[in-house]
Design an enzyme around this catalytic site. Structure first.
Site, PDB file in Angstrom:
ATOM      1  N   GLU A 284       0.753  -1.291   0.120  1.00  0.00           N
ATOM      2  CA  GLU A 284      -0.208  -0.044   0.068  1.00  0.00           C
ATOM      3  C   GLU A 284       0.760   1.339   0.168  1.00  0.00           C
ATOM      4  O   GLU A 284       0.572   2.222  -0.750  1.00  0.00           O
ATOM      5  CB  GLU A 284      -0.853   0.074   1.317  1.00  0.00           C
ATOM      6  CG  GLU A 284      -2.140   0.850   1.029  1.00  0.00           C
ATOM      7  CD  GLU A 284      -3.276   0.239   2.011  1.00  0.00           C
ATOM      8  OE1 GLU A 284      -3.449  -0.896   2.384  1.00  0.00           O
ATOM      9  OE2 GLU A 284      -4.267   1.191   2.388  1.00  0.00           O
ATOM     10  N   GLU A 287       2.079   1.632  -3.369  1.00  0.00           N
ATOM     11  CA  GLU A 287       0.881   2.047  -4.276  1.00  0.00           C
ATOM     12  C   GLU A 287       0.566   3.433  -4.178  1.00  0.00           C
ATOM     13  O   GLU A 287       0.291   4.155  -5.029  1.00  0.00           O
ATOM     14  CB  GLU A 287      -0.358   1.302  -4.052  1.00  0.00           C
ATOM     15  CG  GLU A 287      -1.687   1.667  -4.832  1.00  0.00           C
ATOM     16  CD  GLU A 287      -3.007   0.927  -4.227  1.00  0.00           C
ATOM     17  OE1 GLU A 287      -2.984   0.299  -3.259  1.00  0.00           O
ATOM     18  OE2 GLU A 287      -3.950   1.371  -4.881  1.00  0.00           O
ATOM     19  N   CYS A 310      -8.515  -2.110   4.326  1.00  0.00           N
ATOM     20  CA  CYS A 310      -8.524  -3.334   4.959  1.00  0.00           C
ATOM     21  C   CYS A 310      -9.513  -3.506   6.107  1.00  0.00           C
ATOM     22  O   CYS A 310      -9.848  -4.780   6.684  1.00  0.00           O
ATOM     23  CB  CYS A 310      -7.092  -3.497   6.094  1.00  0.00           C
ATOM     24  SG  CYS A 310      -6.857  -1.815   6.723  1.00  0.00           S
ATOM     25  N   SER A 330      -7.604   1.660  -2.013  1.00  0.00           N
ATOM     26  CA  SER A 330      -6.511   1.030  -2.418  1.00  0.00           C
ATOM     27  C   SER A 330      -6.698  -0.320  -2.980  1.00  0.00           C
ATOM     28  O   SER A 330      -7.921  -0.794  -2.660  1.00  0.00           O
ATOM     29  CB  SER A 330      -5.620   0.892  -1.120  1.00  0.00           C
ATOM     30  OG  SER A 330      -4.756  -0.073  -1.408  1.00  0.00           O
ATOM     31  N   LYS A 369     -15.225  -9.780   8.343  1.00  0.00           N
ATOM     32  CA  LYS A 369     -14.254 -10.547   7.827  1.00  0.00           C
ATOM     33  C   LYS A 369     -14.806 -11.755   7.509  1.00  0.00           C
ATOM     34  O   LYS A 369     -14.534 -12.475   6.458  1.00  0.00           O
ATOM     35  CB  LYS A 369     -13.037 -10.795   8.763  1.00  0.00           C
ATOM     36  CG  LYS A 369     -12.080  -9.588   9.102  1.00  0.00           C
ATOM     37  CD  LYS A 369     -11.291  -9.279   8.030  1.00  0.00           C
ATOM     38  CE  LYS A 369     -10.439  -8.006   8.232  1.00  0.00           C
ATOM     39  NZ  LYS A 369      -9.855  -7.456   6.948  1.00  0.00           N
ATOM     40  N   GLU A 372     -15.999 -11.075   4.069  1.00  0.00           N
ATOM     41  CA  GLU A 372     -14.920 -10.709   3.247  1.00  0.00           C
ATOM     42  C   GLU A 372     -14.318 -12.006   2.733  1.00  0.00           C
ATOM     43  O   GLU A 372     -14.028 -12.060   1.648  1.00  0.00           O
ATOM     44  CB  GLU A 372     -13.911 -10.081   3.827  1.00  0.00           C
ATOM     45  CG  GLU A 372     -12.542  -9.448   3.013  1.00  0.00           C
ATOM     46  CD  GLU A 372     -11.617  -8.798   3.989  1.00  0.00           C
ATOM     47  OE1 GLU A 372     -10.967  -9.409   4.740  1.00  0.00           O
ATOM     48  OE2 GLU A 372     -11.125  -7.696   3.385  1.00  0.00           O
ATOM     49  N   GLU A 377     -13.996 -12.603  -5.098  1.00  0.00           N
ATOM     50  CA  GLU A 377     -12.671 -12.208  -5.681  1.00  0.00           C
ATOM     51  C   GLU A 377     -11.613 -12.713  -4.787  1.00  0.00           C
ATOM     52  O   GLU A 377     -10.515 -12.755  -5.119  1.00  0.00           O
ATOM     53  CB  GLU A 377     -12.301 -10.609  -5.579  1.00  0.00           C
ATOM     54  CG  GLU A 377     -13.421  -9.707  -6.280  1.00  0.00           C
ATOM     55  CD  GLU A 377     -14.702  -9.414  -5.441  1.00  0.00           C
ATOM     56  OE1 GLU A 377     -15.821  -9.296  -5.773  1.00  0.00           O
ATOM     57  OE2 GLU A 377     -14.255  -9.115  -4.002  1.00  0.00           O
ATOM     58  N   CYS A 526     -10.146  -1.554  15.000  1.00  0.00           N
ATOM     59  CA  CYS A 526     -10.403  -3.195  15.283  1.00  0.00           C
ATOM     60  C   CYS A 526     -10.574  -3.518  16.416  1.00  0.00           C
ATOM     61  O   CYS A 526     -11.164  -4.335  16.919  1.00  0.00           O
ATOM     62  CB  CYS A 526      -9.336  -3.742  14.559  1.00  0.00           C
ATOM     63  SG  CYS A 526      -9.001  -3.499  12.843  1.00  0.00           S
TER      64      CYS A 526
END
Lengths: 596, 393, 154
Positions: A284, A287, A310, A330, A369, A372, A377, A526
């Site tokens: 990242e 990036e 994230c 990102s 999550k 996710e 993907e 988190c």
């Protein structure tokens, strides 16, 4: 201007409180705890459960202590026979429309209704069982959140959380009278509405009406299967909260014990999400620099600011509500998913294990999550990259079920080759942590010098304020990065989706002067995630946050780019950041979604 | 037909003086004097809650700020009440006159008539009346504009904070009180919410004077009131009567000779059995011994052919449906009371269970968040206590 | 580009986007479109900057904001005690008979929906009902049959 003081009497004692104090708060000041259900420190006052009613001399009714301001000369009784009688009746009413199968309920032993019913000797035989004739549903459609109507006490804490705290508005109150209930738009299943899976509703639900989708039994099965090679990764925020499930105070770090317990449970490899957190910073950070180069040097109309990616709750939020801005995110996967992709490729290769025989488990402070991991993907390894996600709570339960004496177990270390991490990785767990980790690396990559903050603690990005800003001047940069000479790198950090919405709304009207923005869906980051131990409040979140930064300070390696296993990964497997292999395995794309 | 014993009053519907003149005269008085007159008159809210009108206007008047509101509560929904419909149909100008008075006293520039959905057929007439009223306001140089707000269909919106929530685009869920609407009401501004009938009386008191009004009824329950009479009566309709009559007197005038019980105040009121007719007066002093709350004036007469079980069942079904659902005692309590009497009737629960339900009704009265939940126990207790055998057999 | 339903745009322009105007907007749209569908609710939410769940929560609270398709004419028969004592059940049966449907249903030609409602304020002239906005009082089974016939002729 001095605050006016109000003088009243509570349970015979004279009390003085500032004007505006509620009877609930006034009693607390006198160390008297009035029982509540719909009240929550994080949320606006509802006053609908009627459990906290108190007797006020001269009043015809028993008002709710949480919603009644203290008034001069009030004489209040918090536990008179009348109050106790009323409270028992209110609890008996709640239990009469509640499933009393406590032994099979996930929240048993940590349920606010169960606790009060036990204290007041209430069962479901006092009044008629109303569930018998009702059609209630248990919605298991969502990969992250389960909704059981038979356990809802209609306190509306979830609605207030979803509306005020998170501004997601997936849940609301519908209909009225006996048909009144908490539901979604047209009572659609949870998987088909704007729910971001952030799980803040689960954290604030007093009963088992809202819980996470659980995998405890499936994980036990995998662990007991000799054919399977089961690996586990653990997120940073888990290690500062897991202890709460096992007898410790909030903020007690149990990293070593956690690793030991996981080994005892039978995981073949106990690895660390922090490893891929460091990797995320590498990808990242580069990036960001790449985007800046393309904008400043190549003159491309590249999307800035860049947003972190994230937090899957945040991702779903922007996909539903700001689908025109997906290019700002990102393309990096989250640490969990980077780990998943590498576990079944890099790790499998190095350990000479057939990836088809692997079960990849993660322990997360997060409910989103779980969603996710199942996104279409997330299968760049050729298989589902992360097979099962469990929450901190689920791990706590598994450890209890295993019979381990957690307090006595000897600490252990994480395994190779994805178990090494830095302090920069562990601070991912707190709001501002990803930003700080990124800055520690990006600054050094660009200038060749350590970021000029005492002890590498980038204080300006830390704290609990909803939206925070900071800037770092890039001077005397390395020749390769000359285009950044003199640039004041502007960053912002937001936590909680209401604050994310604020940042996005400003972007929409063109008032977003930042280059890089960190967004965490959960208040506190988190550590306040939807999979963390219940209850949650400001004090608990602060304690967990403190533990995160302490953990960081005690680590030998403090910067992501100095993680030796990460260096090894690039050397042996990936090549370089944003290289071909990275793009194959570690980057992803996003989906436009409806706003309903 | 029995000789009419109760004196009829004719303040509400009387046309003896032009409404415009009454308003014009009243607006010449200083605000404090109007407030004093209303307080002296003893006028209390005629919608059911019975709050002293003068005091309400005084409280709103004292609030700072130049954004205040006057709302006419025309969400009449109490079973057995139909007098507000009649008022709006025949003398809507007087209602607006009362609103203008309130606006003048408290300093409000905007007003609303919250009209229940079921009275939509009155809209064309009301719009015409409003047009004329606004012309008068210009003539009198009073900056006050009134708009109609149509309800969506919910009995609970008759509760003032629920009504306000509805007007703010939300579900009609009552708010926590305090703060009260006079302090923080519509859009959090000081708001006076008054029943249709109350507003007419406020205006008429300006015409006849506080003393004259006080000379009717008796202390604590002064003046006259509209009663909506229905059920087992040969002369169902709306009657304006002095407060304070006994039910004996009432039943003599209005009953069919066989009155077993009178429900005073609709489903949220009290059921008075024949043996208590003589000792029960109709007025604002609460409780059943000696007095009863008029709650909007609904008077339903039941003769000996009626099953009080069916009556109670009907009321409980009504409340179970109309409860907003937010607070535990009302949402669950209504269901428990309804299922409870059904279970006793079917023999599934012993008649002793009725005592548990009576206790539950008491709890609801004490702990429910708003007047709806607090009042369910009124009809429940009074019917079960006085007609217990009918609940069982 | 989001498609914008004209009835909804009109209503929101008439009253304004602020949340306090939600009830009049919902009522206007319901009148034009006969009932409020899923897409209507989410459209209204989008136009007014509100969440779809909130608008649904509000609409589902009110008795007359129909969220199910209705016939051209909706009959609401009062079921509260005074009308009940005057025989509202017989009226309901007479209507079910005349329309050949049960309460809660819509006739196959889409002309009528038969529903019940609570006290509509005509207790002294019960049994009573509303057809759309119009009250009909002092009903008898014969009277309602005539009323239905009149509607059919129109």
């Amino acid at each position: 201007m001095t605050t006016k003081m109000i003088n009243l009497t509570i349970d015979g004692k004279k009390v003085s409180v500032p004007e505006g104090t509620t009877l609930l708060e006034a009693a607390k000041q006198e160390h008297v705890k009035i029982p509540t259900l719909c009240y929550h420190q994080d949320l606006c006052i509802a006053g609908n459960c009627r459990v906290c009613v108190v007797e006020v001399e001269g009043w015809r009714v028993l008002p709710a202590a949480c919603a009644t301001p203290a008034m001069e000369d009030m004489v209040v009784y918090t536990n008179s026979p009348l109050v106790r009688r009323a409270r028992k009746d209110v609890l008996a009413l709640l239990v009469s429309e509640h499933s009393t199968q406590c032994t099979t309920c996930y929240r048993s032993m940590n349920c606010e209704l169960q606790e009060l019913a036990a204290e007041y000797n209430i069962d479901n035989e006092i009044y008629i069982n109303l569930l018998k004739d009702k059609n209630f549903t248990i919605d298991k459609s969502s990969w992250a959140i389960e909704k059981d109507e038979s356990k809802c006490i209609r306190c509306q804490r979830c609605v207030r959380t979803c509306a005020e705290l998170q501004k997601v508005n997936a849940l609301d109150v519908i209909r009225k009278g006996a048909d009144m209930k908490i539901a979604t738009f047209f009572d659609t299943v949870m998987s088909d509405v704007v729910c971001t899976n952030c799980g803040q509703c689960i954290n604030r639900c007093p009963t088992g009406a809202l819980t996470e989708r659980r995998y405890i039994d499936e994980i036990w099965e995998a662990l007991g299967d000799p054919e399977k090679h089961v690996v586990v990764q653990t997120a940073p925020a888990v290690r500062v909260a897991l202890g709460e499930m096992l007898g410790y105070e909030p903020g007690h770090r149990v990293t070593g014990k956690m690793a030991a317990a996981l080994k005892h449970l039978g995981f073949d490899s106990v690895l660390d999400t922090d490893f891929t957190a460091d990797l995320t910073i590498m990808e990242e950070g580069h990036e960001l620099i790449d985007r800046l180069k393309r904008k400043l040097v190549d003159g491309e109309d590249i999307a800035l600011p860049m947003f972190t990616s994230c937090s899957p709750g945040w991702i779903k939020f922007i996909e539903h509500n700001y689908p025109d801005y997906l290019e700002h995110i990102s393309t990096c996967k989250s640490p969990q998913q980077m780990f998943g992709a590498l576990a079944k490729t890099y790790y499998a290769e190095k350990k000479k294990i057939d990836p088809k025989k692997m079960v990849s488990v993660s322990v997360m402070p997060c409910s989103a999550k779980k969603y996710e991991a199942k996104r279409i993907e997330m299968n760049d390894s050729g298989l589902q990259d992360v097979d099962m996600v469990m929450t901190t709570r689920e791990l706590g339960h598994m450890i209890r079920q295993s019979g381990i004496d957690f307090k006595k177990i000897k600490e252990a270390k994480f395994d190779k080759f994805m178990g090494e991490s830095s302090g920069a990785a562990v601070i991912f767990g707190a709001t501002g942590g990803v930003m700080e980790a990124a800055l520690r690396t990006a600054y050094e990559v660009v200038t060749g010098r350590e970021i000029p903050f005492n002890g590498l603690n980038v204080e300006p990005v830390r704290g609990m304020e909803g939206v925070r800003e900071a800037s770092v001047k890039l001077e005397n940069v390395l020749p390769d990065f000359s285009f950044l000479e003199g640039v004041e790198l502007k960053v912002a950090i937001a936590h909680g989706l209401t604050n994310a919405a604020q940042v996005m709304d400003n972007l929409v009207i063109g008032e977003s002067p930042y280059h890089f923005v960190e967004i965490m869906a959960c208040p506190g980051g988190c550590i306040g995630g939807g999979g963390q131990p219940i209850p949650t409040n400001e004090e608990i979140r602060k304690a967990r946050t403190k533990a995160i930064y302490t953990e960081d300070e005690k680590m030998t390696i403090r910067k992501s780019h100095e993680n030796p296993e990460v260096i090894q990964l690039y050397k042996e497997f990936l090549g370089k950041p944003l290289g071909h292999k990275s793009h194959e395995l570690l980057h992803t794309k996003y989906t436009r979604r409806e706003r309903v | 037909m029995a000789k009419q014993k109760l004196k009829r009053v004719d303040l509400i519907f009387s046309q003896e003086c032009s409404c415009k003149d009454i308003i014009a005269e009243a607006l010449k008085k200083p605000k404090e004097e109007i407030v004093k007159d209303l307080i002296d008159s003893g006028l209390k809210g005629r919608g059911g809650a019975g709050f002293p009108t003068g005091l309400k206007w005084k409280m709103a008047m004292k609030e700072k700020g130049n954004k205040k509101y006057v709302i006419c509560n025309a969400d009449e929904g109490e079973p057995g009440t139909f007098k507000d419909r009649e008022i709006l149909d025949r003398v809507a100008t007087k209602v607006l006159g009362g609103m203008a008075l309130a606006a003048y006293v408290v300093g409000a520039r905007e007003g609303f008539i919250y009209l229940r959905h079921e009275y939509r057929f009155l809209i064309p007439k009301l719009e015409m009346v409003l047009e004329r009223f606004h012309e008068w306001m210009e003539e009198f140089d009073l900056d006050f504009k009134v708009n109609l707000f149509i309800g969506g269909g919910a009995y609970v919106c008759g509760e003032e904070t629920s009504l306000i929530e509805s007007m703010e685009g939300k579900r009609g869920e009552p708010r926590n009180k305090p703060p009260y609407p006079t302090n923080q009401g519509y859009l959090d501004k000081p708001t006076v919410v008054n029943n249709v009938e109350t507003l007419v009386y406020a205006l008429m008191i300006m015409r006849i004077g506080a003393e004259k009004f006080k000379s009717m009824g008796f202390e604590g329950s002064t003046g006259s009131k509209l009663f909506s009479v229905s059920g087992d009566t040969p002369i169902a309709g709306i009657y304006e009567l002095e407060l304070g009559m006994t039910l004996d007197e009432f039943v003599q005038d209005f009953g069919d000779g066989d009155a077993k019980a009178v429900q005073v105040g609709g489903a949220s009121g009290f059921c008075v059995p024949r043996k208590r007719f003589a000792e029960t007066h109709i007025g604002y002093q609460g409780g059943l011994k000696g007095f009863s709350l008029p709650t909007g004036g609904s008077m339903m007469i039941f003769n000996s052919s009626r099953s009080m079980y069916n009556v109670l069942h009907n009321y409980l079904e009504f409340f179970e449906e109309e409860s907003c659902g937010q607070c535990t005692p009302c949402r669950v309590g209504c269901q428990q009371l309804l299922k409870g009497i059904e279970a006793v009737k079917r023999g599934e629960k012993s008649q002793k269970y009725l005592n548990d339900l009576l206790r539950l009704a008491e709890t609801m009265k004490l702990t429910a968040k708003c007047g709806l939940g607090q009042s369910v126990g009124n009809s429940f207790s009074s019917i079960v206590e006085n007609f217990r055998e009918e609940m069982i057999y | 580009m989001r498609k914008r339903e004209s009835a909804i745009v009109t209503a929101v322009e008439k009253y304004g986007k602020e949340r306090k105007n939600l009830l009049p907007v919902l009522q206007d749209v319901k009148r034009v479109k006969n009932y409020l569908s899923r897409s209507d609710i989410s459209e209204i939410a989008a136009e007014m900057g509100l969440s779809s769940a909130h608008v649904y929560g509000v609409a589902s609270f009110y008795h007359f904001l129909d969220l199910e398709a209705r016939g051209q004419n909706i009959i609401w028969v009062c079921k509260t005690i005074s009308c009940y004592m005057k025989g509202s059940n017989d009226i309901l049966l007479a209507l079910e008979d005349a329309l050949k449907i049960k309460v809660g249903e819509t006739t196959s030609d889409g002309k009528f929906t038969l529903l019940q409602t609570n006290c509509i304020g005509w207790c002294h002239k019960g049994p009573a009902m509303l057809i759309n906005d119009e009250p009909y009082t002092e009903l008898t089974p014969e009277k309602v049959t005539n009323i239905i016939d009149e509607f059919h002729k129109k």
